[in-house]
Write an enzyme that holds these catalytic residues in place. Structure first.
Site, PDB file in Angstrom:
ATOM      1  N   GLU A   5     -33.871  -8.893  -5.385  1.00 24.31           N
ATOM      2  CA  GLU A   5     -32.778  -9.102  -4.603  1.00 24.31           C
ATOM      3  C   GLU A   5     -32.965  -8.826  -3.174  1.00 24.31           C
ATOM      4  OE1 GLU A   5     -29.524  -6.650  -6.094  1.00 24.31           O
ATOM      5  OE2 GLU A   5     -28.249  -7.559  -4.717  1.00 24.31           O
ATOM      6  N   GLU A  41     -18.419   4.860 -14.961  1.00 29.26           N
ATOM      7  CA  GLU A  41     -17.063   5.125 -14.265  1.00 29.26           C
ATOM      8  C   GLU A  41     -15.838   4.357 -14.605  1.00 29.26           C
ATOM      9  OE1 GLU A  41     -19.772   3.494 -12.505  1.00 29.26           O
ATOM     10  OE2 GLU A  41     -18.842   2.175 -11.333  1.00 29.26           O
ATOM     11  N   SER A  72       0.830  -1.158   0.072  1.00 28.22           N
ATOM     12  CA  SER A  72       0.153   0.223  -0.114  1.00 28.22           C
ATOM     13  C   SER A  72       0.809   1.354  -0.256  1.00 28.22           C
ATOM     14  CB  SER A  72      -1.110   0.095   1.228  1.00 28.22           C
ATOM     15  OG  SER A  72      -1.738  -1.259   1.249  1.00 28.22           O
ATOM     16  N   HIS A 130     -21.694   0.592 -15.787  1.00 32.05           N
ATOM     17  CA  HIS A 130     -21.000   1.351 -14.876  1.00 32.05           C
ATOM     18  C   HIS A 130     -20.240   2.419 -15.689  1.00 32.05           C
ATOM     19  CE1 HIS A 130     -21.433  -0.798 -11.107  1.00 32.05           C
ATOM     20  NE2 HIS A 130     -21.688  -1.847 -11.873  1.00 32.05           N
ATOM     21  N   CYS A 166     -25.696   1.756 -11.808  1.00 31.20           N
ATOM     22  CA  CYS A 166     -26.273   0.144 -11.445  1.00 31.20           C
ATOM     23  C   CYS A 166     -27.181   0.231 -10.351  1.00 31.20           C
ATOM     24  CB  CYS A 166     -24.962  -0.876 -11.475  1.00 31.20           C
ATOM     25  SG  CYS A 166     -25.195  -2.324 -11.698  1.00 31.20           S
TER      26      CYS A 166
HETATM   27  N1  GLN Z   1     -27.020  -5.825  -7.192  1.00 31.22           N
HETATM   28  C1  GLN Z   1     -27.650  -5.227  -8.476  1.00 31.22           C
HETATM   29  C2  GLN Z   1     -27.558  -6.436  -9.434  1.00 31.22           C
HETATM   30  O1  GLN Z   1     -26.987  -7.484  -9.108  1.00 31.22           O
HETATM   31  C3  GLN Z   1     -26.535  -4.265  -8.944  1.00 31.22           C
HETATM   32  C4  GLN Z   1     -25.223  -4.440  -9.163  1.00 31.22           C
HETATM   33  C5  GLN Z   1     -24.355  -3.444  -9.251  1.00 31.22           C
HETATM   34  O2  GLN Z   1     -24.449  -2.308  -8.686  1.00 31.22           O
HETATM   35  N2  GLN Z   1     -23.239  -3.654  -9.638  1.00 31.22           N
HETATM   36  O3  GLN Z   1     -28.437  -6.198 -10.335  1.00 31.22           O
END
Ligand code: GLN
Length: 536
Positions: free
Chosen positions: A407, A511, A15, A509, A383
């Site tokens: 979920e 990012e 680190s 994503h 996401c």
């Molecule tokens: N848990 C959610 C899914 O599996 C979002 C996943 C995430 O944010 N990468 O769809």
């Protein structure tokens, strides 16, 4: 030309910036006109970090091809501005899984399978896959952990053998160490570096260069001492004091002799003069006093900022490009759930809800999305952040809190977010999500299309759940637009609120594709809306 290999090991403590150093050196070589790739060897036994808690490991970084990798690959991609592939992150788990499956197939013809040569051969095969699959002329290989770790030994042995395989002129070893300062006398100590190099030499690797990291400036005398005791040319001991800003590091290394020594030692001449203008501008902009924007980041791992590394960086890239300073307010979703921290949301000029898994803190994230919607605060959902935004709005429209993702509530009567059909029967958790780059069509005239200035994009994914299409009409009528869809229109990739300054969520994503000098369009769109609040 022959492929050149630069091996980077760490000593004394972990680190201290080995990943960023590798990334910065990669950039230095690219600036001299070479095709560069970087590989990380991780000695842990997990096949990939995808199944590890972010508390253990920080963020899981996803590549175009869907590989779930160490967050150092994020540094590599951002600093060098390249796209890597799955061979660029090797773990002990992958190596053993491969060797054991070959053994079961009978590929070893009755032989006894051993660490040397079978495991080391498999490691070397994976190192050589990097130039084969990426076309790199120079491959940097970073070994995770520090010299002396038991689990790192097979990797170091493979690196030692590589010199014999590819030759002295095509291989080079850099050892990165830490020089501590002893409080009582204020003295900088080289002994740990000496010990760590001795350990490395006992494995058969003599470093060609030592990068000595410290929080304090090191004088020539100290470097000469390291050179003498560690049997390295004095010129090849490079002191590197902790930088104030991450993005200064390539510029700081450029000022040293590192680029020169590396190329000379590998028998290469620079093909072009480095051009750091854009980076210098970026760093200058970072130092400039700018109007501050408070951005709330609502997550469940906020104690460990590394868990949101790419989100943090992508926000910074966008803010810099718009001349403002993003001050992240780390808000724990469980706090919001319990009604704490709401006053922080009230201070925020913008809210980000990043990705995540599992039920803990989910009601806090929903509360953040509600706050953003009701108070016209710019919101970016990544996401899980998009799923949360959809759940919140559906609860509002249907006037019931029973709306949820399966979920978090498998028995919900209103599963507006549900498991993707191809995910239902899976029993393995590792590497089985919808992963990697997928195309997304944008609706003309939407905020998303406006931000991207395009009608189709490719973005990286990592999720199991998705928006349930039977809710499309009712939400659309109520003011939610589905502005990004998969080409077959079956999957919602982007949702956005009409009649709101900026409230947008992505199933992917974004990012992971933001670069320091090429900020991501959606982050730019979000920060633009945030900026309006700042100058309000
Ligand atoms: N848990 C959610 C899914 O599996 C979002 C996943 C995430 O944010 N990468 O769809």
């Amino acid at each position: 030309m022959d492929t050149k290999y630069i091996f980077l090991t760490g000593g004394v403590v972990s680190s201290v910036g080995k990943g960023v150093t590798a990334a910065a050196i990669g950039r230095l070589l690219k600036e001299r006109g070479f095709e560069v790739s970087i590989q990380k060897l991780d000695p842990y036994i997990n096949v990939d970090p995808g199944t590890m808690s972010p508390y253990q490991h920080g963020e899981v970084y996803v590549l175009d091809d869907g590989a779930e990798t160490d967050l150092d690959l994020g540094h590599y991609e951002r600093f060098v501005d390249i796209s890597l592939n799955r061979v660029c992150n090797v773990t002990t788990g992958q190596v053993y899984a491969e060797v054991i499956s070959k053994e079961r197939r009978g590929d070893y013809l009755g032989g006894t399978i051993q660490v040397i040569p079978h495991i080391t051969n498999e490691i070397k095969r994976r190192i050589r896959m990097v130039p084969k699959t990426t076309g790199a002329e120079i491959v940097l290989v970073e070994v995770g952990g520090t010299v002396g770790d038991i689990e790192g030994l097979p990797f170091l042995e493979a690196l030692r053998q590589m010199r014999g395989d590819v030759g002295h002129e095509n291989s080079l070893y850099i050892h990165l160490t830490w020089v501590p300062r002893i409080g009582a006398t204020g003295e900088l100590k080289t002994k740990p570096t000496q010990h760590s190099v001795r350990e490395l030499r006992s494995i058969g690797i003599s470093p060609d260069m030592i990068i000595a990291r410290s929080d304090y400036p090191m004088d020539q005398e100290l470097c000469d001492k390291i050179a003498l005791f560690c049997d390295v040319e004095p010129r090849a001991v490079v002191p590197m004091v902790t930088a104030e800003l991450l993005y200064e590091i390539p510029l700081l290394i450029e000022k040293t002799q590192v680029g020169d020594i590396l190329l000379k030692r590998l028998g290469l001449a620079p093909r072009k003069k480095p051009n750091w203008r854009a980076w210098e501008k970026l760093v200058m902009e970072m130092h400039r006093e700018k109007p501050k924007a408070k951005i709330a980041l609502v997550g469940k791992y906020v104690e460990l900022h590394d868990a949101y590394m790419s989100v943090r960086e992508a926000t910074r890239h966008a803010a810099l490009s718009l001349g403002i300073e993003d001050e992240i307010m780390w808000i724990h979703s469980s706090d919001l759930e319990k009604g704490r921290g709401v006053e922080l949301l009230q201070e925020a000029d913008g809210i980000i809800v990043p990705g995540g898994f599992g039920e803990r803190g989910i009601e806090g994230k929903i509360r953040a999305a509600r706050y953003a919607r009701e108070n016209n605060i710019p919101y970016l959902g990544l996401c899980l952040g998009m799923q949360v935004m959809v759940i919140e709005f559906t609860r509002h429209i249907l006037e019931t809190d029973e709306v949820n993702s399966t979920e978090f509530d498998p028995a919900t009567p209103h599963p507006v977010i549900d498991l993707m059909p191809d995910q239902r029967d899976l029993t393995d958790m590792g590497g089985t999500m919808r992963l990697g780059l997928y195309p997304c069509q944008l609706k003309a005239g939407s905020r998303a299309a406006e931000a991207y200035k395009s009608d189709s994009v490719n973005e990286r994914h990592r999720h199991r759940f998705e928006f349930k299409n039977s809710y499309r009409d009712v939400l659309q009528e109520a003011g939610m637009q589905f502005s990004g869809l998969s080409p077959d229109e079956r999957l919602v990739e982007i949702a956005e609120m009409e009649n709101h300054p900026f409230m947008l969520g992505t199933q992917f994503h974004p990012e992971f594709l933001s670069r320091p000098t090429r900020p991501h369009p959606l982050f730019v769109g979000f920060v633009k809306a945030v900026k309006k609040n700042v100058s309000r």
